[in-house]
Write a protein that holds these residues in place. Structure first.
Motif, PDB file in Angstrom:
ATOM      1  N   GLU A 103       0.948  -1.235  -0.447  1.00  0.00           N
ATOM      2  CA  GLU A 103       0.250   0.300   0.163  1.00  0.00           C
ATOM      3  C   GLU A 103       1.001   1.685   0.117  1.00  0.00           C
ATOM      4  N   SER A 104       1.457   1.659   1.029  1.00  0.00           N
ATOM      5  CA  SER A 104       3.095   2.498   0.797  1.00  0.00           C
ATOM      6  C   SER A 104       3.848   2.629  -0.298  1.00  0.00           C
ATOM      7  N   ALA A 105       4.016   1.381  -1.075  1.00  0.00           N
ATOM      8  CA  ALA A 105       4.708   2.060  -2.251  1.00  0.00           C
ATOM      9  C   ALA A 105       3.993   2.605  -3.436  1.00  0.00           C
ATOM     10  N   VAL A 106       2.641   1.895  -3.479  1.00  0.00           N
ATOM     11  CA  VAL A 106       1.486   2.704  -4.858  1.00  0.00           C
ATOM     12  C   VAL A 106       1.135   4.035  -4.584  1.00  0.00           C
ATOM     13  N   LEU A 107       0.895   3.963  -3.276  1.00  0.00           N
ATOM     14  CA  LEU A 107       0.633   5.556  -1.972  1.00  0.00           C
ATOM     15  C   LEU A 107       1.413   6.668  -2.237  1.00  0.00           C
TER      16      LEU A 107
END
Length: 170
Positions: A103-107
């Protein structure tokens, strides 16, 4: 200046900015029939090109609303799902931190610039696609393309295409 901003629910708020006060440090503004005094610097900010106001983030979603993250990188695919705060892949529970890291990588994915229309139309063969489904449709779909000088992305719901850095695409 007349500024109108529409939020994601379609609600529009507007403000009219007018004359500079005699002290030169403030301008008058009118919002919903109420006269306000705001710092003069707002006029400088509003004089910028529209591109200065665009977000560099490719996507923006609430982590708690994510139901699944799917990715296709060539022939390699992954599918993560989130339910009741726990993550799973292929029906097997995975560490919450692993799902949160994805999730963090996408955000955290950001553009370093915007492609002109001709360059955006030239993007034809994607090398990767990431889909983020949330409780409220539509999903976010990020399609990545290799191009000279790095990579580019198209994002569902956002016009045009973006130059992106740090993807390692070739």
């Amino acid at each position: 200046f007349h500024v109108a901003v529409t939020d994601s629910k379609g609600v529009t708020s507007s403000v009219d900015f007018g004359a500079t006060r005699s002290d030169g440090n403030a301008v008058y503004a009118l919002r919903e029939g109420q006269v306000l005094v705001v710092e003069r610097e707002i006029v400088d900010d509003l004089s910028k090109e529209a591109v200065a106001f665009r977000s560099t983030r490719l996507v923006d979603f609430n982590r708690a609303d994510v139901t699944s993250l799917d990715g296709a990188f060539g022939k390699t695919t992954f599918a993560l799902s989130q339910k009741d705060g726990g993550w799973s892949a292929g029906g097997q529970a995975i560490l919450a931190g692993a799902g949160d890291d994805v999730e963090s990588a996408v955000l955290d994915a950001q553009s370093k610039g915007y492609l002109d229309d001709a360059d955006a139309k030239a993007l034809t063969t994607p090398v990767a696609t990431v889909t983020v489904k949330t409780k409220a449709p539509p999903p976010w779909v990020v399609t990545l393309y290799a191009r000279d000088g790095g990579a580019a992305a198209k994002v569902s719901g956002r016009p045009g295409a973006f130059a992106v850095a740090g993807t390692g695409l070739r």
